[in-house]
Design an enzyme around this catalytic site. Structure first.
Site, PDB file in Angstrom:
ATOM      1  N   ASP A  97      38.168  39.155  41.093  1.00 34.57           N
ATOM      2  CA  ASP A  97      37.787  38.531  42.295  1.00 34.57           C
ATOM      3  C   ASP A  97      36.297  37.769  42.042  1.00 34.57           C
ATOM      4  O   ASP A  97      35.303  38.265  41.652  1.00 34.57           O
ATOM      5  CB  ASP A  97      37.614  39.716  43.474  1.00 34.57           C
ATOM      6  CG  ASP A  97      38.748  40.282  43.731  1.00 34.57           C
ATOM      7  OD1 ASP A  97      39.965  39.844  43.466  1.00 34.57           O
ATOM      8  OD2 ASP A  97      38.992  41.447  44.364  1.00 34.57           O
ATOM      9  N   GLU A 126      50.041  38.494  35.648  1.00 33.29           N
ATOM     10  CA  GLU A 126      50.424  38.007  36.901  1.00 33.29           C
ATOM     11  C   GLU A 126      49.962  36.587  37.237  1.00 33.29           C
ATOM     12  O   GLU A 126      50.567  35.456  37.533  1.00 33.29           O
ATOM     13  CB  GLU A 126      50.761  38.916  37.765  1.00 33.29           C
ATOM     14  CG  GLU A 126      51.905  39.672  37.882  1.00 33.29           C
ATOM     15  CD  GLU A 126      52.125  40.924  38.610  1.00 33.29           C
ATOM     16  OE1 GLU A 126      51.063  41.325  39.121  1.00 33.29           O
ATOM     17  OE2 GLU A 126      53.126  41.516  38.840  1.00 33.29           O
TER      18      GLU A 126
HETATM   19  N1  SAM Z   1      44.321  41.312  36.697  1.00 35.42           N
HETATM   20  C1  SAM Z   1      45.466  41.198  37.492  1.00 35.42           C
HETATM   21  C2  SAM Z   1      46.053  39.762  37.295  1.00 35.42           C
HETATM   22  O1  SAM Z   1      45.359  39.132  36.337  1.00 35.42           O
HETATM   23  O2  SAM Z   1      47.231  39.509  37.650  1.00 35.42           O
HETATM   24  C3  SAM Z   1      44.985  41.222  39.212  1.00 35.42           C
HETATM   25  C4  SAM Z   1      43.822  40.321  39.307  1.00 35.42           C
HETATM   26  S1  SAM Z   1      43.441  40.293  41.300  1.00 35.42           S
HETATM   27  C5  SAM Z   1      42.863  38.731  41.658  1.00 35.42           C
HETATM   28  C6  SAM Z   1      42.162  41.219  41.103  1.00 35.42           C
HETATM   29  C7  SAM Z   1      42.402  42.851  41.322  1.00 35.42           C
HETATM   30  O3  SAM Z   1      41.014  43.594  40.862  1.00 35.42           O
HETATM   31  C8  SAM Z   1      42.654  43.280  42.566  1.00 35.42           C
HETATM   32  O4  SAM Z   1      44.088  44.007  42.382  1.00 35.42           O
HETATM   33  C9  SAM Z   1      41.566  44.235  42.954  1.00 35.42           C
HETATM   34  O5  SAM Z   1      42.175  45.035  43.964  1.00 35.42           O
HETATM   35  C10 SAM Z   1      40.888  44.502  41.796  1.00 35.42           C
HETATM   36  N2  SAM Z   1      39.460  45.013  42.116  1.00 35.42           N
HETATM   37  C11 SAM Z   1      38.384  44.273  42.670  1.00 35.42           C
HETATM   38  N3  SAM Z   1      37.367  44.806  42.636  1.00 35.42           N
HETATM   39  C12 SAM Z   1      37.660  45.925  41.968  1.00 35.42           C
HETATM   40  C13 SAM Z   1      36.808  47.022  41.682  1.00 35.42           C
HETATM   41  N4  SAM Z   1      35.364  46.814  41.952  1.00 35.42           N
HETATM   42  N5  SAM Z   1      37.231  48.298  40.877  1.00 35.42           N
HETATM   43  C14 SAM Z   1      38.746  48.142  40.623  1.00 35.42           C
HETATM   44  N6  SAM Z   1      39.521  47.198  40.942  1.00 35.42           N
HETATM   45  C15 SAM Z   1      39.095  45.945  41.503  1.00 35.42           C
END
Ligand code: SAM
Length: 216
Positions: free
Chosen positions: A122, A197
């Protein structure tokens, strides 16, 4: 990622054999002992922080049976999607953990993790939220505490401002960059790269994907 509440997701995670519990009976018990008491082997441990629906880490685990993988995700409603995908696969080397990456040093000990993958994290575009970015110096400090001596972080994103910020943070913390690419798939899908993804979607849209590999 848009979050939708998935009814029953917390209960499902609690009852799932492939999810390491951090709520209630807890993964802190394995800190420093993941190989010895959890995986029962001495294979390297790689983690993905923010795995989303788990496509990347599941594919990595399929391709590399001699590496132990732990996928970390903050939200139960997202993690259950990874469980659905994993359901039919007999992968002894893949486990999931619902956890906020801020707590990572509570669950892993120094020298325990060989590789950390951050994929399409994010961006937290507002300056006042910069510490929440998973490549901020606060997080780099945490990663340094759990990585092995030759361990490294690999980061991929389509977000150029986030990538530039991340490179500055690496410099500020004296990390060494082993690889920096501003357009990973310039000549078609990069070799030896498993797409996430988000990466598949952005690649199909023709957006350049940035990647760095760096170590302390
Ligand atoms: N990595 C995957 C991809 O590239 O398709 C998902 C990307 S998605 C934009 C970012 C993911 O990071 C989300 O599922 C979010 O919930 C998770 N996330 C964000 N901050 C996080 C944190 N502090 N600890 C664990 N997961 C986190």
């Amino acid at each position: 990622m848009r979050l939708r509440n998935v009814p029953g997701s917390q209960e499902r995670i609690l009852n799932d054999a492939f999810t390491i519990q951090t709520d209630g009976e807890n993964g802190e018990d394995f800190k420093g002992l993941w190989n010895q008491n959890f995986f029962n082997n001495d294979h390297p441990i790689h983690i993905e922080i923010g795995m989303g629906k788990g496509q990347f880490i599941t594919q990595m685990a399929k391709e590399n049976p001699d590496i132990n993988y732990i996928g970390i995700e903050k939200y139960s409603s997202v993690l259950v999607r990874a469980l659905d995908k994993r359901a039919d696969l007999e992968l002894e080397n893949l486990r999931f953990m619902r956890m906020d990456a801020e707590d990572i040093t509570s669950y892993f000990a120094p020298d325990e993790i060989s590789k950390i993958y951050l994929n399409f994290s994010d961006p937290w575009p507002k300056d006042r939220h910069s510490k929440r970015r998973l490549t901020s110096r606060c997080f780099l400090e945490r990663y340094d505490k759990i990585l092995t001596k030759d361990g490294y972080v690999q980061f991929k994103t389509d977000n150029r401002p986030l990538f530039d910020f991340s490179l500055e943070e690496l410099n500020a913390m004296n990390w060494i960059k082993d690889e920096v690419s501003f357009d990973l798939h310039k000549d078609g899908p990069a070799p030896n790269n498993v797409m996430t993804e988000y990466e598949q979607k952005f690649y199909a849209e023709g957006k350049p994907i940035c990647r760095f590999v760096a170590h302390r």
